[in-house]
Structures are given as structure tokens and as C-alpha cells.
Design a protein around this motif. Sequence first.
Motif, PDB file in Angstrom:
ATOM      1  N   CYS A  51       0.942  -1.171   0.053  1.00  0.00           N
ATOM      2  CA  CYS A  51       0.041  -0.024   0.235  1.00  0.00           C
ATOM      3  C   CYS A  51       0.805   1.288  -0.048  1.00  0.00           C
ATOM      4  O   CYS A  51       1.690   1.491   0.898  1.00  0.00           O
ATOM      5  N   CYS A  54      -0.673   3.606   3.502  1.00  0.00           N
ATOM      6  CA  CYS A  54      -0.270   3.112   4.995  1.00  0.00           C
ATOM      7  C   CYS A  54       0.936   2.290   4.846  1.00  0.00           C
ATOM      8  O   CYS A  54       1.520   1.762   5.999  1.00  0.00           O
ATOM      9  N   CYS A 256      -5.930  -1.648  -0.551  1.00  0.00           N
ATOM     10  CA  CYS A 256      -5.472  -1.898   0.673  1.00  0.00           C
ATOM     11  C   CYS A 256      -6.667  -2.570   1.745  1.00  0.00           C
ATOM     12  O   CYS A 256      -7.555  -1.460   1.771  1.00  0.00           O
ATOM     13  N   ASN A 258      -6.606  -2.335   4.751  1.00  0.00           N
ATOM     14  CA  ASN A 258      -6.641  -1.353   5.637  1.00  0.00           C
ATOM     15  C   ASN A 258      -7.110  -0.055   5.573  1.00  0.00           C
ATOM     16  O   ASN A 258      -8.030   0.637   6.252  1.00  0.00           O
ATOM     17  N   CYS A 259      -6.825   0.569   4.402  1.00  0.00           N
ATOM     18  CA  CYS A 259      -7.263   2.148   4.131  1.00  0.00           C
ATOM     19  C   CYS A 259      -7.863   2.314   2.634  1.00  0.00           C
ATOM     20  O   CYS A 259      -8.287   3.304   2.524  1.00  0.00           O
TER      21      CYS A 259
END
Length: 317
Positions: A51, A54, A256, A258-259
Motif C-alpha cells: 500500500c 499506509c 489495501c 486497511n485503508c
Amino acid sequence: MVDHDLRDFESQNPMYLDTVPNAKHPEEPVFAMVGTGPLCENPGLPVTMVCQKCKCEIETRSSSCGRVECPQCWGTWARRAAERAAARTWGAFEAGVSQHHPRHITFDIDTVDWKQAKQKALDFGFTGGLLVIHPWRIKPSYQAELAELADKLKVNRYEAWRRSGLGMDALLWSPHVHAICYGKGIPIKQGTHDYEYKMIRKLNSLDAVQGVAFYVLSHTFTPLTANHRAYRYFGICSPQKLKPDWVGQVSDLLRCPNCGFPMVFEGSNECKEVSTYTARGWHEVIKIPGVKVPGSGGRKKQIIPTPEPFYAWDIAV
Ligand SMILES: [Zn+2]
Ligand SMILES: [Zn+2]
């Protein structure tokens, strides 16, 4: 009976150090963690995606069997399941059924029981959402070690556990629920350690919901049969109450978990194209009162909701 008594006694009176395997909970041997079954024959070559925002890394495969139990391909399963689960969960906000964003909460249950999970979520004052059950937690004595390994491998603690080879001895039987749900929830009592539910955070976008869904699906249990799902909906998000007008696959970049930012192949600026599940036009199903059918002896005609489209990759094959 003697064995049972001894097991109960031992679990209530721990005489051994944590390094000695605990007596198993009678329910436990039935369940297996996602990604801990047999490896597929051709998992393809490992491909690391990074990513750019992040900096987290995920390992994908040049080809994937997509099976929930495959130690190398479970991520494909989890991504697809998270896309569907997040679409429907966020759909309640899109449809205007809730004016507020959903929250990620967690609470304990006595056994791995979907009915109890749904009932408790409703009793806490939540109106609907997504439920995922986790049968285990990491044992306190292994938490530091696995957190360190997770940092080193740039993966979450449960993926670090999978790769560590520690096996089930590092996990504690401790059934609990993760919910992404709507509603205010009853106030949490202050100054007490026994919580009824724990509020983790509010999720303000579809990507945020999908990220949490992926994370919680990454360490749930493998569905017990091919027809079972690893997650359930309740209340305003259930298929009888919320429907999309259109579902399908669209081409997107691998994002990603996560983000939500597009990921690139390690050491390049090149993104990876994937097809993703998309659902549009979420709306509340309005129940029309039954119409009396002449000659039916006063019985009412039932309005049967159209089932949600079914995809083969929803089940483990
Ligand atoms: Zn595989
Ligand atoms: Zn990211």
C-alpha cells in the motif's frame, strides 16, 4: 463422566503453566480457524503487494484456489466475502434506513451460537448489521511474541500466528462476536470491568467497513458445511429487509484492506486489476399487507422476498 468432571475442574482451577496445553473445551474440536486446512495443489507464486499510503503489505498469489481453508489462498476468500458483507452492511446507510454510520463493537457469548449472537446484539440496542463469531483469542502468554512477529512480517497477529507454527496451544477458547452494526446501543456502565459490549469505533465509509470485515473474517472459523456462511446479518441488514437493485462484478484495482488505497506490486508503481463485487440501489423492503385470495378460506397471499443472487465463491469448494 469422570473425564468431564476432571476437565471442568482443571479449567476452573488452572494447576499448570500456560505452556502445558489446556484441556480442550468440548465444543472446540469441531471448529477450525480459517486458512489452517490442507494447502491446494497449485497455489501459484507469491506476489507481494504494497500500500503506497499506509505501507502495509499483503501477499497475494499469481493464482488462487480461493478456498477458505487454504493456508495460502484464504485471503482471496476473505476479500470476496468482505466485499459482499460490507456492501450489504453499508447498504442500510445508503438506503437511508439508518441516518448514522455503523459501529464496530464486540461482545462475549457462551458458545458458538448465531441465535445467541443475534439476540444479544438486539438486546444491546443495536438495530441491525453484520455478525462474525470468533471462537478463540490469543493466550495472554503468547501476545507479546505474536505482536512482535506480526510487526516483523507486516501482517496481523493472527496471520503471524498461522505462520508461526505454534498451533492451537497459543489460542484460548473464548467465543465472542464482532459486529458492524447500527443503532445507539444501551449505555455502557462506567467503572466496571465486566463489560456487556465494547465499542471499538465508528466506521465512516464503505472502505472502512470492508477493512474491518476483512480483518474479522481473517481469523474466524471455517464454516462447518459448504452451505454455511462465515458471517450473518441481523435486523435492518437482513436480506428480507434490505435489497439492492443491481449486483455484479466490476473491474477495480486491488485496494489495501486497511485503508482502501490502491496497492502496487512491490518495487514498482504498477497496480493490480481485480474484479470486485458491487451492489447498487439499496432500498428497504416494504411489507405490503397480505391480500385476501378469493377461495383460499380467508388465508392471505404471502409476499415472498426474492432471494439474494448466489455466487459459487460464497461457499468453500
Ligand atoms: Zn490454495
Ligand atoms: Zn493502506
